[in-house]
Design a protein around this motif. Sequence first.
Motif, mmCIF file in Angstrom:
data_model
loop_
_atom_site.group_PDB
_atom_site.id
_atom_site.type_symbol
_atom_site.label_atom_id
_atom_site.label_comp_id
_atom_site.label_asym_id
_atom_site.label_seq_id
_atom_site.Cartn_x
_atom_site.Cartn_y
_atom_site.Cartn_z
ATOM 1 N N ALA A 72 33.098 15.417 37.605
ATOM 2 C CA ALA A 72 33.270 16.787 37.138
ATOM 3 C C ALA A 72 32.509 17.763 38.039
ATOM 4 O O ALA A 72 31.475 17.419 38.616
ATOM 5 N N LEU A 73 33.049 18.989 38.140
ATOM 6 C CA LEU A 73 32.434 20.050 38.932
ATOM 7 C C LEU A 73 32.073 21.241 38.046
ATOM 8 O O LEU A 73 32.717 21.481 37.020
ATOM 9 N N LEU A 74 31.052 21.984 38.458
ATOM 10 C CA LEU A 74 30.695 23.281 37.868
ATOM 11 C C LEU A 74 30.545 23.224 36.344
ATOM 12 O O LEU A 74 30.950 24.144 35.627
ATOM 13 N N ARG A 77 29.076 26.264 34.687
ATOM 14 C CA ARG A 77 29.703 27.558 34.953
ATOM 15 C C ARG A 77 31.033 27.742 34.224
ATOM 16 O O ARG A 77 31.669 28.781 34.366
ATOM 17 N N ILE A 78 31.455 26.757 33.507
ATOM 18 C CA ILE A 78 32.699 26.849 32.739
ATOM 19 C C ILE A 78 32.356 26.644 31.266
ATOM 20 O O ILE A 78 31.251 26.195 30.938
ATOM 21 N N PRO A 79 33.258 26.976 30.331
ATOM 22 C CA PRO A 79 32.969 26.800 28.907
ATOM 23 C C PRO A 79 32.476 25.395 28.578
ATOM 24 O O PRO A 79 32.833 24.420 29.245
ATOM 25 N N GLU A 80 31.670 25.292 27.519
ATOM 26 C CA GLU A 80 30.900 24.083 27.217
ATOM 27 C C GLU A 80 31.721 22.806 27.201
ATOM 28 O O GLU A 80 31.334 21.798 27.795
ATOM 29 N N PHE A 81 32.852 22.798 26.528
ATOM 30 C CA PHE A 81 33.612 21.562 26.386
ATOM 31 C C PHE A 81 34.811 21.491 27.341
ATOM 32 O O PHE A 81 35.625 20.581 27.239
ATOM 33 N N ASP A 82 34.917 22.451 28.254
ATOM 34 C CA ASP A 82 35.917 22.360 29.318
ATOM 35 C C ASP A 82 35.391 21.444 30.427
ATOM 36 O O ASP A 82 34.175 21.307 30.615
ATOM 37 N N GLU A 117 36.238 24.562 18.884
ATOM 38 C CA GLU A 117 34.832 24.816 19.171
ATOM 39 C C GLU A 117 33.990 23.553 19.266
ATOM 40 O O GLU A 117 32.869 23.585 19.792
ATOM 41 N N ASN A 118 34.510 22.423 18.761
ATOM 42 C CA ASN A 118 33.778 21.160 18.828
ATOM 43 C C ASN A 118 34.167 20.296 20.021
ATOM 44 O O ASN A 118 33.560 19.256 20.260
ATOM 45 N N GLY A 119 35.193 20.696 20.745
ATOM 46 C CA GLY A 119 35.648 19.923 21.888
ATOM 47 C C GLY A 119 36.409 18.670 21.512
ATOM 48 O O GLY A 119 36.596 17.780 22.345
ATOM 49 N N TYR A 120 36.857 18.574 20.264
ATOM 50 C CA TYR A 120 37.595 17.389 19.825
ATOM 51 C C TYR A 120 39.012 17.331 20.411
ATOM 52 O O TYR A 120 39.571 16.246 20.585
ATOM 53 N N ARG A 329 22.819 14.148 23.548
ATOM 54 C CA ARG A 329 24.085 14.804 23.851
ATOM 55 C C ARG A 329 25.163 14.421 22.842
ATOM 56 O O ARG A 329 25.094 13.378 22.177
ATOM 57 N N LYS A 330 26.173 15.254 22.775
ATOM 58 C CA LYS A 330 27.312 14.971 21.902
ATOM 59 C C LYS A 330 28.332 14.132 22.664
ATOM 60 O O LYS A 330 28.752 14.497 23.763
ATOM 61 N N LYS A 331 28.720 13.003 22.103
ATOM 62 C CA LYS A 331 29.703 12.148 22.757
ATOM 63 C C LYS A 331 31.084 12.799 22.720
ATOM 64 O O LYS A 331 31.440 13.455 21.747
ATOM 65 N N LEU A 332 31.822 12.587 23.799
ATOM 66 C CA LEU A 332 33.181 13.106 23.878
ATOM 67 C C LEU A 332 34.165 11.973 23.617
ATOM 68 O O LEU A 332 34.046 10.887 24.182
#
Length: 337
Positions: A72-74, A77-82, A117-120, A329-332
């Motif tokens: 992953a990059l940046l 600098r990008i939204p939290e779960f992007d 908002e949770n990145g699910y 950390r929150k697991k994805l």
Amino acid sequence: MKKVLVPLLLMVCISAYAQDPHFSQFFSSPLTLNPAYTGKFDGTFRVAGNYRNQWPTINNAFTTATASVDFALLQNRIPEFDTWGVGIMGLNDQSGNKILNNNFISVSTAYHKALDENGYHTLTVGFQGTYANKRLDLTRVTFEDQLTAFGFTRATDEVFNNSNVTIDYFDVNAGMLYSGSTNGFNNFYLGASTYHISRPEEKFTSTGEKFILNQRLTVHGGGYVPIGRITTFHGSFIHQRQAGATETVLGGAIAFNLSDDEDIETNLYTGLWYRFGDAFIPYVGIEFSGFRLGYSYDINNSSLKTASNSRGGNEISLIFIRKPSDPGRKKLGCPKF
């Protein structure tokens, strides 16, 4: 070239134009399946490798190996779960006892956009550019004029400018992927990809027939869900179509958690996939310290089983994912199979 007689070589050349190299463990070869998989994992970087020896009893008909790395990059600098992923992959495919040698180098990128908002839930678009080099080794080819009453015993009278015929081209692939979870402990996904969007031309001689590489269209999906305190079911499917040839594979595996520590994944996998009309694919795997090692074997049940002695192919996969150092950390939830 017009007098090539060996049936195996004919099979190899036809197959090379009709179908891409493929893996029974398609779920362990992310960048050959869908460019949208680039960067889609729970970690800082991923390294993947695969090796397949198909129909070894038919004079080493097909051997395929690939290695890839993506990351992953940046992230700050990008939204939290992007996630913005970038990857590179190399693939070598040898056909007909190394008569036809194919080499591919691919660079891919994908952006994973969080939908909540949770990145699910995420939606991904990915692209991949590939440089291809194919070489036909004429020193290994047998011709009609070599055939005598005692078999292939004499030298050929065919004359070529060199012993190797090569072609090179660039190609473009693209894909989309949706991934979701209801609680962070399960996952389900659905993806689609198109390879050879640019429809490159393959032609080994200046006067021979040219072939336009057909697009490979793929739909795939799956997910996992806990079914007990220490067990999780993983299932997946894939359907591919290219040049009138189709492939459908469906199956799943049970993961047995061998550790009481939720932050350290130590799992044993046993499962079975089925390639419709072709083979059963038993699978075993072990996962520990970020590594997942898998082994599968194709048990051929098609009409080819007479020639192959019902032996399909050995396949080994290895994936390593470097986990972030933050213990809180929150697991994805990401696709695994």
